[in-house]
Design a protein around this motif. Structure first.
Motif, PDB file in Angstrom:
ATOM      1  N   GLU A 100      -1.254   4.056 -17.184  1.00 48.67           N
ATOM      2  CA  GLU A 100      -0.895   3.502 -18.484  1.00 48.67           C
ATOM      3  C   GLU A 100       0.509   2.914 -18.407  1.00 48.67           C
ATOM      4  N   GLY A 101       0.678   1.755 -19.038  1.00 51.21           N
ATOM      5  CA  GLY A 101       1.967   1.082 -18.993  1.00 51.21           C
ATOM      6  C   GLY A 101       2.414   0.596 -20.340  1.00 51.21           C
ATOM      7  N   VAL A 102       3.174  -0.474 -20.320  1.00 47.68           N
ATOM      8  CA  VAL A 102       3.772  -1.050 -21.522  1.00 47.68           C
ATOM      9  C   VAL A 102       2.717  -1.760 -22.368  1.00 47.68           C
ATOM     10  N   ASP A 103       2.962  -1.809 -23.659  1.00 47.49           N
ATOM     11  CA  ASP A 103       2.106  -2.556 -24.592  1.00 47.49           C
ATOM     12  C   ASP A 103       0.623  -2.244 -24.415  1.00 47.49           C
ATOM     13  N   GLU A 104       0.312  -0.977 -24.172  1.00 50.48           N
ATOM     14  CA  GLU A 104      -1.070  -0.519 -24.015  1.00 50.48           C
ATOM     15  C   GLU A 104      -1.798  -1.184 -22.849  1.00 50.48           C
ATOM     16  N   SER A 105      -1.080  -1.764 -21.923  1.00 49.75           N
ATOM     17  CA  SER A 105      -1.715  -2.327 -20.734  1.00 49.75           C
ATOM     18  C   SER A 105      -1.920  -1.211 -19.716  1.00 49.75           C
ATOM     19  N   SER A 106      -2.822  -1.456 -18.779  1.00 54.93           N
ATOM     20  CA  SER A 106      -3.108  -0.421 -17.790  1.00 54.93           C
ATOM     21  C   SER A 106      -3.460  -1.049 -16.447  1.00 54.93           C
ATOM     22  N   LEU A 107      -3.446  -0.215 -15.432  1.00 57.31           N
ATOM     23  CA  LEU A 107      -3.893  -0.570 -14.092  1.00 57.31           C
ATOM     24  C   LEU A 107      -5.026   0.388 -13.740  1.00 57.31           C
ATOM     25  N   THR A 108      -6.108  -0.136 -13.210  1.00 56.28           N
ATOM     26  CA  THR A 108      -7.225   0.714 -12.808  1.00 56.28           C
ATOM     27  C   THR A 108      -6.969   1.288 -11.428  1.00 56.28           C
ATOM     28  N   ILE A 109      -7.157   2.593 -11.284  1.00 52.32           N
ATOM     29  CA  ILE A 109      -7.069   3.228  -9.978  1.00 52.32           C
ATOM     30  C   ILE A 109      -8.494   3.533  -9.514  1.00 52.32           C
ATOM     31  N   ARG A 110      -8.750   3.263  -8.235  1.00 55.98           N
ATOM     32  CA  ARG A 110     -10.107   3.470  -7.705  1.00 55.98           C
ATOM     33  C   ARG A 110     -10.032   3.837  -6.226  1.00 55.98           C
ATOM     34  N   ASP A 111     -11.166   4.195  -5.688  1.00 56.08           N
ATOM     35  CA  ASP A 111     -11.297   4.496  -4.252  1.00 56.08           C
ATOM     36  C   ASP A 111     -10.250   5.491  -3.761  1.00 56.08           C
ATOM     37  N   VAL A 112     -10.166   6.620  -4.438  1.00 59.76           N
ATOM     38  CA  VAL A 112      -9.247   7.670  -4.011  1.00 59.76           C
ATOM     39  C   VAL A 112      -9.799   8.262  -2.710  1.00 59.76           C
ATOM     40  N   THR A 113      -8.962   8.288  -1.673  1.00 58.28           N
ATOM     41  CA  THR A 113      -9.383   8.772  -0.358  1.00 58.28           C
ATOM     42  C   THR A 113      -8.450   9.884   0.113  1.00 58.28           C
ATOM     43  N   THR A 114      -8.893  10.619   1.112  1.00 59.81           N
ATOM     44  CA  THR A 114      -8.051  11.662   1.689  1.00 59.81           C
ATOM     45  C   THR A 114      -7.920  11.449   3.194  1.00 59.81           C
ATOM     46  N   SER A 115      -6.941  12.088   3.780  1.00 60.73           N
ATOM     47  CA  SER A 115      -6.753  12.019   5.229  1.00 60.73           C
ATOM     48  C   SER A 115      -7.791  12.865   5.968  1.00 60.73           C
ATOM     49  N   LEU A 116      -8.680  13.524   5.230  1.00 56.32           N
ATOM     50  CA  LEU A 116      -9.731  14.340   5.841  1.00 56.32           C
ATOM     51  C   LEU A 116     -10.925  13.499   6.278  1.00 56.32           C
ATOM     52  N   GLY A 117     -10.885  12.206   6.002  1.00 53.63           N
ATOM     53  CA  GLY A 117     -11.981  11.326   6.398  1.00 53.63           C
ATOM     54  C   GLY A 117     -13.076  11.276   5.348  1.00 53.63           C
ATOM     55  N   GLU A 118     -14.255  10.874   5.774  1.00 57.41           N
ATOM     56  CA  GLU A 118     -15.383  10.679   4.867  1.00 57.41           C
ATOM     57  C   GLU A 118     -16.004  11.983   4.381  1.00 57.41           C
ATOM     58  N   SER A 119     -15.827  13.066   5.116  1.00 57.46           N
ATOM     59  CA  SER A 119     -16.460  14.335   4.774  1.00 57.46           C
ATOM     60  C   SER A 119     -15.871  14.904   3.488  1.00 57.46           C
ATOM     61  N   THR A 120     -16.753  15.415   2.621  1.00 54.54           N
ATOM     62  CA  THR A 120     -16.293  16.050   1.389  1.00 54.54           C
ATOM     63  C   THR A 120     -16.713  17.512   1.322  1.00 54.54           C
ATOM     64  N   SER A 121     -17.361  18.023   2.384  1.00 55.77           N
ATOM     65  CA  SER A 121     -17.755  19.430   2.393  1.00 55.77           C
ATOM     66  C   SER A 121     -17.561  20.018   3.785  1.00 55.77           C
ATOM     67  N   GLY A 122     -17.606  21.335   3.866  1.00 55.44           N
ATOM     68  CA  GLY A 122     -17.407  22.023   5.135  1.00 55.44           C
ATOM     69  C   GLY A 122     -15.990  21.908   5.657  1.00 55.44           C
ATOM     70  N   LEU A 123     -15.039  21.724   4.755  1.00 52.41           N
ATOM     71  CA  LEU A 123     -13.656  21.477   5.149  1.00 52.41           C
ATOM     72  C   LEU A 123     -12.907  22.784   5.374  1.00 52.41           C
ATOM     73  N   SER A 124     -11.952  22.756   6.291  1.00 54.09           N
ATOM     74  CA  SER A 124     -11.140  23.943   6.544  1.00 54.09           C
ATOM     75  C   SER A 124      -9.659  23.605   6.733  1.00 54.09           C
ATOM     76  N   ALA A 125      -9.297  22.333   6.699  1.00 51.41           N
ATOM     77  CA  ALA A 125      -7.896  21.937   6.859  1.00 51.41           C
ATOM     78  C   ALA A 125      -7.066  22.518   5.718  1.00 51.41           C
ATOM     79  N   THR A 126      -5.824  22.826   5.995  1.00 50.58           N
ATOM     80  CA  THR A 126      -4.976  23.372   4.948  1.00 50.58           C
ATOM     81  C   THR A 126      -4.133  22.302   4.263  1.00 50.58           C
ATOM     82  N   ASP A 127      -3.761  21.243   4.984  1.00 51.81           N
ATOM     83  CA  ASP A 127      -2.943  20.169   4.401  1.00 51.81           C
ATOM     84  C   ASP A 127      -3.647  18.828   4.577  1.00 51.81           C
ATOM     85  N   PHE A 128      -3.568  17.991   3.556  1.00 52.41           N
ATOM     86  CA  PHE A 128      -4.080  16.631   3.654  1.00 52.41           C
ATOM     87  C   PHE A 128      -3.337  15.751   2.659  1.00 52.41           C
ATOM     88  N   THR A 129      -3.425  14.453   2.863  1.00 54.92           N
ATOM     89  CA  THR A 129      -2.765  13.488   1.976  1.00 54.92           C
ATOM     90  C   THR A 129      -3.823  12.643   1.280  1.00 54.92           C
TER      91      THR A 129
END
Length: 160
Positions: free
Chosen positions: A104-133
């Protein structure tokens, strides 16, 4: 004859009572695991982006901090971008779900955020890493109003 009848009646009755009940058991197991926890440090910061009038575009920050501009005119020399680090404390493997809210920004304008990714790669299950970005893409409209925009990226972790 009465003795034979009584003996037969006792045998029949005894047999009927003996078959009316039966027992079995099953093993019961339980495992208590420590609560799963997640914390974050830093911010997903796209830095300074030039406004352009011609057409809509995008800026992507990868989870490793690399930046890509959909239009080179958006880039400002010396711009610094950052990615947040998430730390998970889990006793066993977990799954991850990411999401972002529009900035959300000025004058009720906005920027759409999409495609949130992690440094864990494509996998979204069976994870055991403790740190990721985390990285993401924001969409910028043609003639996007100048000003600061703020939103959130959400990371949810769950035991499987």
């Amino acid at each position: 004859m009465k003795k034979i009848t009584f003996i037969l009646l006792a045998l029949i009755s005894g047999t009927a009572f003996a078959q009316s009940n039966a027992d079995a058991t099953a093993t019961v197991n339980a495992e208590i695991v420590s609560p799963i926890k997640i914390s974050s440090s830093g911010a997903l910061d796209f830095g300074r982006i030039a406004s352009i009038e011609e057409s809509a575009s995008y800026v992507t920050i990868s989870a490793n901090g690399g930046v890509e501009y959909g239009n080179d005119d958006l880039e400002i020399a010396g711009n610094t971008v950052t990615v947040p680090t998430f730390t998970v404390t889990a006793q066993e493997s977990y799954s991850i779900v990411t999401a972002g809210t529009d900035l959300e920004g000025v004058d009720e304008s906005s920027l759409t955020i999409r495609d949130v990714t992690t440094s864990l790669g494509e996998s979204t299950s069976g994870l055991s890493a403790t740190d990721f970005t985390v990285g993401a893409t924001i969409d910028i409209a043609a003639d996007q109003p100048s000003g600061e925009y703020t939103g959130n990226v959400k990371v949810t972790v769950s035991y499987e």
